[in-house]
Design a protein around this motif. Structure first.
Motif, mmCIF file in Angstrom:
data_model
loop_
_atom_site.group_PDB
_atom_site.id
_atom_site.type_symbol
_atom_site.label_atom_id
_atom_site.label_comp_id
_atom_site.label_asym_id
_atom_site.label_seq_id
_atom_site.Cartn_x
_atom_site.Cartn_y
_atom_site.Cartn_z
ATOM 1 N N UNK A 295 43.834 -6.279 4.049
ATOM 2 C CA UNK A 295 42.856 -7.359 4.076
ATOM 3 C C UNK A 295 42.163 -7.555 5.410
ATOM 4 N N UNK A 296 42.435 -6.714 6.384
ATOM 5 C CA UNK A 296 41.771 -6.821 7.675
ATOM 6 C C UNK A 296 40.484 -6.001 7.676
ATOM 7 N N UNK A 297 39.565 -6.359 8.554
ATOM 8 C CA UNK A 297 38.310 -5.621 8.670
ATOM 9 C C UNK A 297 38.579 -4.287 9.358
ATOM 10 N N UNK A 298 38.283 -3.212 8.652
ATOM 11 C CA UNK A 298 38.532 -1.892 9.196
ATOM 12 C C UNK A 298 37.288 -1.172 9.662
ATOM 13 N N UNK A 299 36.134 -1.800 9.555
ATOM 14 C CA UNK A 299 34.879 -1.187 9.965
ATOM 15 C C UNK A 299 33.720 -1.891 9.292
ATOM 16 N N UNK A 300 32.548 -1.335 9.517
ATOM 17 C CA UNK A 300 31.332 -1.937 8.977
ATOM 18 C C UNK A 300 30.470 -0.866 8.320
ATOM 19 N N UNK A 301 29.759 -1.279 7.277
ATOM 20 C CA UNK A 301 28.875 -0.375 6.558
ATOM 21 C C UNK A 301 27.596 -1.124 6.200
ATOM 22 N N UNK A 302 26.494 -0.417 6.206
ATOM 23 C CA UNK A 302 25.227 -1.062 5.894
ATOM 24 C C UNK A 302 24.239 -0.107 5.261
ATOM 25 N N UNK A 303 23.152 -0.670 4.779
ATOM 26 C CA UNK A 303 22.109 0.133 4.141
ATOM 27 C C UNK A 303 20.757 -0.524 4.375
ATOM 28 N N UNK A 304 19.712 0.278 4.272
ATOM 29 C CA UNK A 304 18.347 -0.224 4.382
ATOM 30 C C UNK A 304 17.446 0.603 3.486
ATOM 31 N N UNK A 305 16.244 0.089 3.217
ATOM 32 C CA UNK A 305 15.362 0.709 2.236
ATOM 33 C C UNK A 305 13.921 0.621 2.694
ATOM 34 N N UNK A 306 13.141 1.624 2.307
ATOM 35 C CA UNK A 306 11.700 1.648 2.555
ATOM 36 C C UNK A 306 10.997 1.917 1.239
ATOM 37 N N UNK A 307 10.004 1.110 0.920
ATOM 38 C CA UNK A 307 9.250 1.257 -0.325
ATOM 39 C C UNK A 307 7.827 1.694 -0.016
ATOM 40 N N UNK A 308 7.389 2.738 -0.700
ATOM 41 C CA UNK A 308 6.021 3.231 -0.591
ATOM 42 C C UNK A 308 5.472 3.342 -2.008
ATOM 43 N N UNK A 309 4.343 2.704 -2.281
ATOM 44 C CA UNK A 309 3.794 2.721 -3.629
ATOM 45 C C UNK A 309 2.277 2.649 -3.586
ATOM 46 N N UNK A 310 1.648 3.125 -4.667
ATOM 47 C CA UNK A 310 0.201 3.056 -4.736
ATOM 48 C C UNK A 310 -0.375 4.048 -5.726
ATOM 49 N N UNK A 311 -1.699 4.133 -5.721
ATOM 50 C CA UNK A 311 -2.413 5.020 -6.644
ATOM 51 C C UNK A 311 -2.524 6.451 -6.111
ATOM 52 N N UNK A 312 -2.544 6.598 -4.788
ATOM 53 C CA UNK A 312 -2.703 7.924 -4.204
ATOM 54 C C UNK A 312 -1.355 8.646 -4.261
ATOM 55 N N UNK A 313 -1.049 9.220 -5.415
ATOM 56 C CA UNK A 313 0.248 9.854 -5.608
ATOM 57 C C UNK A 313 0.416 11.096 -4.728
ATOM 58 N N UNK A 314 -0.685 11.789 -4.449
ATOM 59 C CA UNK A 314 -0.597 12.973 -3.605
ATOM 60 C C UNK A 314 -0.145 12.628 -2.205
ATOM 61 N N UNK A 315 -0.739 11.585 -1.622
ATOM 62 C CA UNK A 315 -0.371 11.182 -0.263
ATOM 63 C C UNK A 315 1.076 10.700 -0.202
ATOM 64 N N UNK A 316 1.492 9.961 -1.243
ATOM 65 C CA UNK A 316 2.862 9.450 -1.266
ATOM 66 C C UNK A 316 3.865 10.585 -1.403
ATOM 67 N N UNK A 317 3.577 11.551 -2.274
ATOM 68 C CA UNK A 317 4.513 12.653 -2.492
ATOM 69 C C UNK A 317 4.682 13.509 -1.247
#
Length: 233
Positions: A104-126
């Motif tokens: 039950x003790x804290x043995x470390x830390x973990x995290x996550x993050x996210x980036x969203x890219x969206x739009x009509x220009x599918x070529x540029x996004x891909x």
């Protein structure tokens, strides 16, 4: 000596019941519940691409700093293709949480993050896929843009209404009545996004660094459903 008149409780209750019965509206008669729907397949014109990454360590501040560095590096590349109305870029959630040991003790830390890219220009996004090295693809979804969806919803809704009216007239005739009137109605539209299969995502994440994401938008379906009740006359 004063004289008193008593009204039996049973008689008074019956009288009140009769008054209420006269004031309450009669239950509706010859009312039928109906529903009708219409659908239309249209090409998807909107791509949503989510990048994500995780970090872990013994210190929460160090984990958060590593996540921020990964997100900043990805944002630098994504902003190079950002265009109003064509490619939209925004940072998602960044969270850090403890990892506990069996005691039950804290043995470390973990995290996550996210980036969203969206739009009509599918070529540029891909083309961002081989350029963003600090994060991996988390999910891919194709859908209709708001403008395209609103345009299609109007036409599909009109088709559903015509089907509802036709079904109301048909059922009214089958019951032996000559006409019907609308009592209440609800209109609902649905446009589910189309996600890329897991196998295809795996292939995209394992692609060489000089290859962009394959674009396969496919077609989406817009559905309108009309439900309510009609009075047969």
């Amino acid at each position: 000596m004063r004289a008193f008149t008593f009204v039996p409780c049973l008689t008074l209750a019956a009288w009140l019941g009769a008054v209420q019965a006269q004031t309450l509206p009669a239950p509706p008669q010859r009312v039928v519940q109906l529903s009708a729907s219409a659908s239309m397949d249209v090409p998807n014109d909107w791509l949503t691409l989510a990048f994500s990454t995780t970090r872990e360590g013994a210190d929460a501040g160090a984990v958060q700093s590593a996540l921020r560095q990964a997100l900043d590096a990805a944002l630098v590349e994504a902003r190079k293709v950002a265009k109003p109305g064509q490619v939209e870029v925004r940072a998602g959630n960044l969270s850090v949480y403890p990892r506990y040991t069996a005691k039950g003790a804290i043995g470390g830390w973990q995290g996550s993050t996210e980036l969203l890219v969206e739009g009509r220009d599918m070529g540029a996004i891909s083309q961002l896929v081989p350029r963003i090295n600090s994060m991996s693809i988390a999910r891919v979804a194709y859908s209709l843009s708001r403008e395209a969806r609103e345009q299609v919803e109007s036409e599909v809704g009109a088709r559903a209404i015509e089907r509802y009216k036709g079904r109301a007239g048909e059922i009214t005739r089958q019951f032996g009545f000559s006409r019907w009137s609308l009592r209440e109605v609800q209109v609902q539209t649905d446009t589910p996004p189309v996600g890329m299969p897991v196998l295809m995502r795996a292939k995209a994440m394992a692609a060489p660094a000089d290859e962009s994401l394959p674009v396969e938008p496919g077609r989406g379906q817009v559905t309108a459903t009309i439900s309510g009740s009609v009075q047969m006359e």
